[in-house]
Design a protein around this motif. Sequence first.
Motif, PDB file in Angstrom:
ATOM      1  N   TYR A 154      -5.462  -5.156   1.011  1.00  0.00           N
ATOM      2  CA  TYR A 154      -6.410  -5.005   2.105  1.00  0.00           C
ATOM      3  C   TYR A 154      -5.948  -5.859   3.273  1.00  0.00           C
ATOM      4  O   TYR A 154      -5.401  -6.937   3.081  1.00  0.00           O
ATOM      5  CB  TYR A 154      -7.808  -5.469   1.682  1.00  0.00           C
ATOM      6  N   LEU A 156      -4.450  -0.982  13.021  1.00  0.00           N
ATOM      7  CA  LEU A 156      -3.695   0.012  12.257  1.00  0.00           C
ATOM      8  C   LEU A 156      -2.395   0.384  12.980  1.00  0.00           C
ATOM      9  O   LEU A 156      -1.333   0.457  12.357  1.00  0.00           O
ATOM     10  CB  LEU A 156      -4.541   1.259  11.996  1.00  0.00           C
ATOM     11  N   GLU A 191       1.416  -0.210  11.561  1.00  0.00           N
ATOM     12  CA  GLU A 191       2.385   0.879  11.456  1.00  0.00           C
ATOM     13  C   GLU A 191       3.609   0.625  12.330  1.00  0.00           C
ATOM     14  O   GLU A 191       4.734   0.963  11.955  1.00  0.00           O
ATOM     15  CB  GLU A 191       1.716   2.207  11.815  1.00  0.00           C
ATOM     16  N   GLN A 224       2.898   0.664   5.801  1.00  0.00           N
ATOM     17  CA  GLN A 224       1.946   1.749   5.610  1.00  0.00           C
ATOM     18  C   GLN A 224       0.639   1.166   5.071  1.00  0.00           C
ATOM     19  O   GLN A 224       0.646   0.402   4.112  1.00  0.00           O
ATOM     20  CB  GLN A 224       2.487   2.792   4.632  1.00  0.00           C
ATOM     21  N   CYS A 225      -0.445   1.536   5.705  1.00  0.00           N
ATOM     22  CA  CYS A 225      -1.757   1.039   5.278  1.00  0.00           C
ATOM     23  C   CYS A 225      -2.784   2.137   5.527  1.00  0.00           C
ATOM     24  O   CYS A 225      -2.782   2.764   6.587  1.00  0.00           O
ATOM     25  CB  CYS A 225      -2.114  -0.221   6.062  1.00  0.00           C
ATOM     26  N   LYS A 226      -3.647   2.349   4.560  1.00  0.00           N
ATOM     27  CA  LYS A 226      -4.710   3.331   4.733  1.00  0.00           C
ATOM     28  C   LYS A 226      -5.764   2.750   5.683  1.00  0.00           C
ATOM     29  O   LYS A 226      -6.120   1.574   5.556  1.00  0.00           O
ATOM     30  CB  LYS A 226      -5.371   3.636   3.391  1.00  0.00           C
ATOM     31  N   ASP A 232      -8.891   3.007   5.695  1.00  0.00           N
ATOM     32  CA  ASP A 232     -10.076   2.485   5.016  1.00  0.00           C
ATOM     33  C   ASP A 232      -9.794   1.200   4.231  1.00  0.00           C
ATOM     34  O   ASP A 232     -10.657   0.700   3.524  1.00  0.00           O
ATOM     35  CB  ASP A 232     -10.729   3.551   4.132  1.00  0.00           C
ATOM     36  N   TYR A 233      -8.587   0.663   4.358  1.00  0.00           N
ATOM     37  CA  TYR A 233      -8.261  -0.627   3.749  1.00  0.00           C
ATOM     38  C   TYR A 233      -8.125  -1.709   4.817  1.00  0.00           C
ATOM     39  O   TYR A 233      -7.568  -2.768   4.568  1.00  0.00           O
ATOM     40  CB  TYR A 233      -6.982  -0.526   2.908  1.00  0.00           C
TER      41      TYR A 233
END
Length: 165
Positions: A39, A82, A86, A91-93, A95-96
């Motif tokens: 997270y 975000l 990037e 890479q990260c979602k 919603d995290y």
Amino acid sequence: PKKTKMHEYDAFVLLTSNRFLQSDSDVANHIIKTGKPFYVARTFTDVHMSNFIADLDENAEYAKSRTKEIKEEAAEIRTDLLRAIEKEGTQCKPDYIYLLTKSSISIEGWIPDNENLKHKILEDIPIQMRIALGQGLFCYTEEQVDEKVGSLKMKMSDDFPLMER
């Protein structure tokens, strides 16, 4: 990363105040390789939002849409973070990504992610860790109290098998 024994951890929270740097990306990429829950939490969001609200107060034009503007600013902070993540090659979602403040109190209609992060971590970690961690956390809802009581009953039945449930 090898010295930190990352494989021994159940989850990772990467805290960043307002910028996501190459060093943050390096750590994040090592975390991602572990396959463990990861997270990103942006701290000091309350300071940012207070400054944003002060700017709104100076501009009477926004007085009517104040709550909407505040919620949009929070969404923009999340989107900017975000993009920065990037851009650094991680890479990260979406919603995290969590926006944290010193307290979980609503800021003019916008609610910080403090509680959401806590619940997501509890949801993602192994059941044994969830029970252990959950015992030490303050309960805000009846559902959390019921979950804590249930896990204590399970623990007692494991420790004292002859006790009635």
